[in-house]
Design a protein around this motif. Sequence first.
Motif, PDB file in Angstrom:
ATOM      1  N   GLY A   1       0.825  -1.208   0.000  1.00  0.00           N
ATOM      2  CA  GLY A   1       0.000   0.000   0.000  1.00  0.00           C
ATOM      3  C   GLY A   1       0.859   1.259   0.000  1.00  0.00           C
ATOM      4  O   GLY A   1       0.634   2.184  -0.784  1.00  0.00           O
ATOM      5  N   ALA A   2       1.863   1.300   0.869  1.00  0.00           N
ATOM      6  CA  ALA A   2       2.755   2.462   0.916  1.00  0.00           C
ATOM      7  C   ALA A   2       3.544   2.572  -0.394  1.00  0.00           C
ATOM      8  O   ALA A   2       3.766   3.670  -0.911  1.00  0.00           O
ATOM      9  N   ALA A   3       3.942   1.420  -0.936  1.00  0.00           N
ATOM     10  CA  ALA A   3       4.668   1.443  -2.211  1.00  0.00           C
ATOM     11  C   ALA A   3       3.811   2.076  -3.298  1.00  0.00           C
ATOM     12  O   ALA A   3       4.287   2.891  -4.084  1.00  0.00           O
ATOM     13  N   ILE A   4       2.523   1.749  -3.304  1.00  0.00           N
ATOM     14  CA  ILE A   4       1.636   2.317  -4.325  1.00  0.00           C
ATOM     15  C   ILE A   4       1.545   3.836  -4.173  1.00  0.00           C
ATOM     16  O   ILE A   4       1.668   4.585  -5.137  1.00  0.00           O
ATOM     17  N   VAL A   5       1.334   4.282  -2.922  1.00  0.00           N
ATOM     18  CA  VAL A   5       1.214   5.722  -2.682  1.00  0.00           C
ATOM     19  C   VAL A   5       2.492   6.439  -3.149  1.00  0.00           C
ATOM     20  O   VAL A   5       2.448   7.495  -3.769  1.00  0.00           O
ATOM     21  N   ASN A   6       3.630   5.811  -2.873  1.00  0.00           N
ATOM     22  CA  ASN A   6       4.911   6.365  -3.310  1.00  0.00           C
ATOM     23  C   ASN A   6       5.047   6.374  -4.831  1.00  0.00           C
ATOM     24  O   ASN A   6       5.642   7.273  -5.413  1.00  0.00           O
ATOM     25  N   GLN A   7       4.533   5.333  -5.447  1.00  0.00           N
ATOM     26  CA  GLN A   7       4.849   5.096  -6.852  1.00  0.00           C
ATOM     27  C   GLN A   7       3.839   5.666  -7.837  1.00  0.00           C
ATOM     28  O   GLN A   7       4.186   5.910  -8.990  1.00  0.00           O
ATOM     29  N   VAL A   8       2.610   5.868  -7.375  1.00  0.00           N
ATOM     30  CA  VAL A   8       1.614   6.393  -8.312  1.00  0.00           C
ATOM     31  C   VAL A   8       2.075   7.717  -8.944  1.00  0.00           C
ATOM     32  O   VAL A   8       1.977   7.887 -10.158  1.00  0.00           O
ATOM     33  N   PRO A   9       2.634   8.651  -8.142  1.00  0.00           N
ATOM     34  CA  PRO A   9       3.098   9.890  -8.784  1.00  0.00           C
ATOM     35  C   PRO A   9       4.231   9.642  -9.785  1.00  0.00           C
ATOM     36  O   PRO A   9       4.407  10.416 -10.728  1.00  0.00           O
ATOM     37  N   LEU A  10       4.975   8.538  -9.591  1.00  0.00           N
ATOM     38  CA  LEU A  10       6.072   8.247 -10.521  1.00  0.00           C
ATOM     39  C   LEU A  10       5.570   7.831 -11.903  1.00  0.00           C
ATOM     40  O   LEU A  10       6.322   7.824 -12.867  1.00  0.00           O
TER      41      LEU A  10
ATOM     42  N   TYR B   1      10.845   4.992 -17.183  1.00  0.00           N
ATOM     43  CA  TYR B   1      10.500   4.797 -15.768  1.00  0.00           C
ATOM     44  C   TYR B   1       8.994   4.988 -15.575  1.00  0.00           C
ATOM     45  O   TYR B   1       8.342   4.187 -14.905  1.00  0.00           O
ATOM     46  N   ALA B   2       8.449   6.022 -16.190  1.00  0.00           N
ATOM     47  CA  ALA B   2       7.007   6.270 -16.067  1.00  0.00           C
ATOM     48  C   ALA B   2       6.212   5.078 -16.585  1.00  0.00           C
ATOM     49  O   ALA B   2       5.254   4.627 -15.947  1.00  0.00           O
ATOM     50  N   ARG B   3       6.630   4.539 -17.720  1.00  0.00           N
ATOM     51  CA  ARG B   3       5.897   3.405 -18.287  1.00  0.00           C
ATOM     52  C   ARG B   3       6.035   2.160 -17.412  1.00  0.00           C
ATOM     53  O   ARG B   3       5.071   1.414 -17.220  1.00  0.00           O
ATOM     54  N   ALA B   4       7.230   1.944 -16.867  1.00  0.00           N
ATOM     55  CA  ALA B   4       7.414   0.800 -15.957  1.00  0.00           C
ATOM     56  C   ALA B   4       6.517   0.953 -14.729  1.00  0.00           C
ATOM     57  O   ALA B   4       5.892  -0.001 -14.269  1.00  0.00           O
ATOM     58  N   MET B   5       6.442   2.186 -14.214  1.00  0.00           N
ATOM     59  CA  MET B   5       5.657   2.397 -12.994  1.00  0.00           C
ATOM     60  C   MET B   5       4.173   2.181 -13.227  1.00  0.00           C
ATOM     61  O   MET B   5       3.462   1.717 -12.338  1.00  0.00           O
TER      62      MET B   5
ATOM     63  N   LYS C   1      10.799  16.903 -12.177  1.00  0.00           N
ATOM     64  CA  LYS C   1       9.572  16.101 -12.273  1.00  0.00           C
ATOM     65  C   LYS C   1       9.862  14.610 -12.200  1.00  0.00           C
ATOM     66  O   LYS C   1       9.216  13.794 -12.855  1.00  0.00           O
ATOM     67  N   ILE C   2      10.894  14.264 -11.430  1.00  0.00           N
ATOM     68  CA  ILE C   2      11.091  12.858 -11.087  1.00  0.00           C
ATOM     69  C   ILE C   2      10.208  12.575  -9.879  1.00  0.00           C
ATOM     70  O   ILE C   2       9.532  11.572  -9.788  1.00  0.00           O
ATOM     71  N   LYS C   3      10.198  13.514  -8.986  1.00  0.00           N
ATOM     72  CA  LYS C   3       9.392  13.419  -7.779  1.00  0.00           C
ATOM     73  C   LYS C   3       8.325  14.499  -7.861  1.00  0.00           C
ATOM     74  O   LYS C   3       8.588  15.575  -8.372  1.00  0.00           O
ATOM     75  N   ARG C   4       7.121  14.225  -7.378  1.00  0.00           N
ATOM     76  CA  ARG C   4       6.066  15.214  -7.528  1.00  0.00           C
ATOM     77  C   ARG C   4       5.414  15.633  -6.218  1.00  0.00           C
ATOM     78  O   ARG C   4       4.719  16.639  -6.158  1.00  0.00           O
ATOM     79  N   PHE C   5       5.608  14.816  -5.183  1.00  0.00           N
ATOM     80  CA  PHE C   5       5.090  15.187  -3.872  1.00  0.00           C
ATOM     81  C   PHE C   5       6.180  14.952  -2.844  1.00  0.00           C
ATOM     82  O   PHE C   5       7.038  14.106  -3.035  1.00  0.00           O
ATOM     83  N   SER C   6       6.112  15.678  -1.745  1.00  0.00           N
ATOM     84  CA  SER C   6       7.154  15.515  -0.722  1.00  0.00           C
ATOM     85  C   SER C   6       6.883  14.259   0.104  1.00  0.00           C
ATOM     86  O   SER C   6       5.778  13.718   0.115  1.00  0.00           O
ATOM     87  N   ASN C   7       7.911  13.819   0.821  1.00  0.00           N
ATOM     88  CA  ASN C   7       7.781  12.641   1.690  1.00  0.00           C
ATOM     89  C   ASN C   7       6.605  12.785   2.649  1.00  0.00           C
ATOM     90  O   ASN C   7       5.816  11.864   2.831  1.00  0.00           O
TER      91      ASN C   7
ATOM     92  N   GLU D   1       3.974  14.762   2.461  1.00  0.00           N
ATOM     93  CA  GLU D   1       2.667  14.771   1.780  1.00  0.00           C
ATOM     94  C   GLU D   1       2.202  13.350   1.492  1.00  0.00           C
ATOM     95  O   GLU D   1       1.036  12.998   1.696  1.00  0.00           O
ATOM     96  N   LEU D   2       3.129  12.512   1.025  1.00  0.00           N
ATOM     97  CA  LEU D   2       2.769  11.135   0.686  1.00  0.00           C
ATOM     98  C   LEU D   2       2.436  10.326   1.940  1.00  0.00           C
ATOM     99  O   LEU D   2       1.501   9.529   1.956  1.00  0.00           O
ATOM    100  N   ARG D   3       3.213  10.584   2.995  1.00  0.00           N
ATOM    101  CA  ARG D   3       2.960   9.868   4.263  1.00  0.00           C
ATOM    102  C   ARG D   3       1.559  10.198   4.776  1.00  0.00           C
ATOM    103  O   ARG D   3       0.814   9.315   5.193  1.00  0.00           O
ATOM    104  N   GLN D   4       1.200  11.478   4.720  1.00  0.00           N
ATOM    105  CA  GLN D   4      -0.133  11.897   5.167  1.00  0.00           C
ATOM    106  C   GLN D   4      -1.225  11.210   4.336  1.00  0.00           C
ATOM    107  O   GLN D   4      -2.227  10.722   4.871  1.00  0.00           O
ATOM    108  N   ARG D   5      -0.997  11.170   3.062  1.00  0.00           N
ATOM    109  CA  ARG D   5      -1.962  10.554   2.166  1.00  0.00           C
ATOM    110  C   ARG D   5      -2.157   9.082   2.537  1.00  0.00           C
ATOM    111  O   ARG D   5      -3.275   8.557   2.530  1.00  0.00           O
ATOM    112  N   PHE D   6      -1.059   8.408   2.864  1.00  0.00           N
ATOM    113  CA  PHE D   6      -1.097   6.997   3.244  1.00  0.00           C
ATOM    114  C   PHE D   6      -1.887   6.804   4.541  1.00  0.00           C
ATOM    115  O   PHE D   6      -2.763   5.933   4.627  1.00  0.00           O
TER     116      PHE D   6
END
Lengths: 263, 381
Positions: free
Chosen positions: B191-200, B208-212, B276-282, B284-289
């Motif tokens: 679940g945390a991996a998804i939250v981290n990776q969706v913006p990727l 990388y975008a296509r792999a993600m 634009k490798i990263k789009r949200f801060s650590n 922000e993503l933690r809160q979302r999770f």
Amino acid sequence: MTAHAEQTAQAVPGAVQAVPEAGTDRFDFVLGLADDALVAAQRLAQWCTHGPEMEEDIALANIALDQLGAARLLLTYAGELEGAGRDEDALAYRRDDREFRNCLLVELPNGDFALTMAKLLFLAAYQVPLYTVLASCGDERLAEIGAKARKESAYHLDHASLWVRRLGDGTDESHRRMQAAVDEVWPYTHELLAPDPTAPIDPATLRVDFDSVVSGVLAEATLTVPETAWKPDGGRSGVHTEHLSYLLAELQVLHRAHPGASW
Amino acid sequence: MRDLLLAGNLLHPLEIDVLSCNTWGMYGNDFPADDTAGGLLGEVEAAEMALRAAAERGRHGSAGADPAAYFAEVVAADQKVEPRDWMPEAYRATLIRQIAQHAHSEIIGMQPEGNWITRAPSLKRKAILLAKVQDEAGHGLYLYAAAETLGVSRDELVDLLLAGRQKYSSIFNYPTLSWADMGTIGWLVDGAAIVNQVPLCRCSYGPYARAMIRICKEESFHQRQGYEILHTLAHGTPAQREMAQDSVNRWWYPSLAMFGPPDTDSTHSAQSMAWKIKRFSNDELRQRFVDMCVGQAEVLGLTLPDPALRWNDERGAYDFTQPDYAELMRVIKGAGPCNRQRMEHRRRAHREGAWVRAAAAAYAAKQANKKEPAKQKEKVA
Ligand SMILES: [Fe+2]
Ligand SMILES: [Fe+2]
């Protein structure tokens, strides 16, 4: 046993062949195939994360999944043939080693990669013709399972053959290891093909196919068949090696620790 | 399922694999298609559509005399940077580091779950878990292939991992002590991996975008199967329930730590955001999770081990206790419960497989030699 032999002979029209009273009836036969697949799956799953390359972790997991899939279908069918209300999990998790009907070959420890490939080659060379015969047998359920499993086993055979050739005809070390593996495992192939005229499919009828495939692969791999008169057996009647009980201890430990729980 | 489509489609702007997730395959059609990941799967699909639209729009102009300006333009226009494009060396190095770390995490991450395959309590669960761990191996290979488009080889990256010079996610340095951990890892860790990776999925680097995009779709099935394991346990016998709660207690804070150090301490973030490798801060993503998990824990009937967890009306988000970042740093530096075990396991597999790989190479060379005379003749002719 006699009672359910008669029952199943009636219950399934178009039986593979008439089931004699004291012989290997269909429940035993299906259970043997199921246990071969289940125990093979468990051994292959033990390779996961230990493979010699990442692609091989994926390939071995694939083969384990195929064997597990076949085991589940066969166990479910065996449970229905028995008619005592046992499902796939009851048969897999709540029998002791003396009640398992798998051949000894599949329960042998994995050893090195060469030993695992020798085991897989012999198992697949047996399962391919076996499932092929099943695919056109009169028992509809077995025919369905055979048709599905035959294609998967053909891939297992390809995979094992490729590796046996690579290892046999690779480096000096790999040749030595592959020959040692063949020497160690070969005696256990006799049990796979031991004649049983009372069984729905007599394993002896698969010998021609088995021999031609295996001798071809071994010759290409520059390997030889050992000369030995030793023919260990007993798996089909529930007398196993010391290894099976440990394998089952691991497989069953959690399930047995929580009787009646669902997962 | 057997054909591993690796580098090929990473290079093509419009090709993304149809879903071939093995975990999904094991479920069959009775698998409900609802989205445990709280709408994130929808975002993956939106990212995929945006990516296709961008590819169809095509990029304006070409690199010409000022490749740096062109690179900036491509990134600003939300177009994708492709392997043959000019890119700043630091951009390339950042991507290699990040993609490699991600690939290593997939491979090392197979171990904690691999630990329970042989003991799975039903044949169905055994099949699903085996398929899931196999999916992770596929993710690893797929990501190594993405890294290779940046001019580094998989062998080099694996050597860096084995030498301890590149990292993998610290979460995998915790042990899996019960079957319930298979549920919790799926639910919280995937679940945390998804939250981290969706913006990727919207990352500026095309491969990388296509792999993600592909990986996120599979991860959402992984999360779902974990959630389902926990749900079954939480509604099972008292012992099963206890097993589930104990597992959530152990994994909650390490999962929160997966988002990395707090923004105030994060070293790589600002530049990665600009690229634009990263789009949200650590944070922000933690809160979302956290916001995603609270409701799900309620449905599960399990308690998140944080007495300070409560809704904050003003912020429109949950207040929660931060994970122990000192512990995170210790684990990153090698002092987690399983760092040594995970690395030794990987090294041993690599070492014990060396003779097999050598044999495969020797055999291939012999086969090529057999064909060689024929080729030579062709040349003469
Ligand atoms: Fe993954
Ligand atoms: Fe996953």
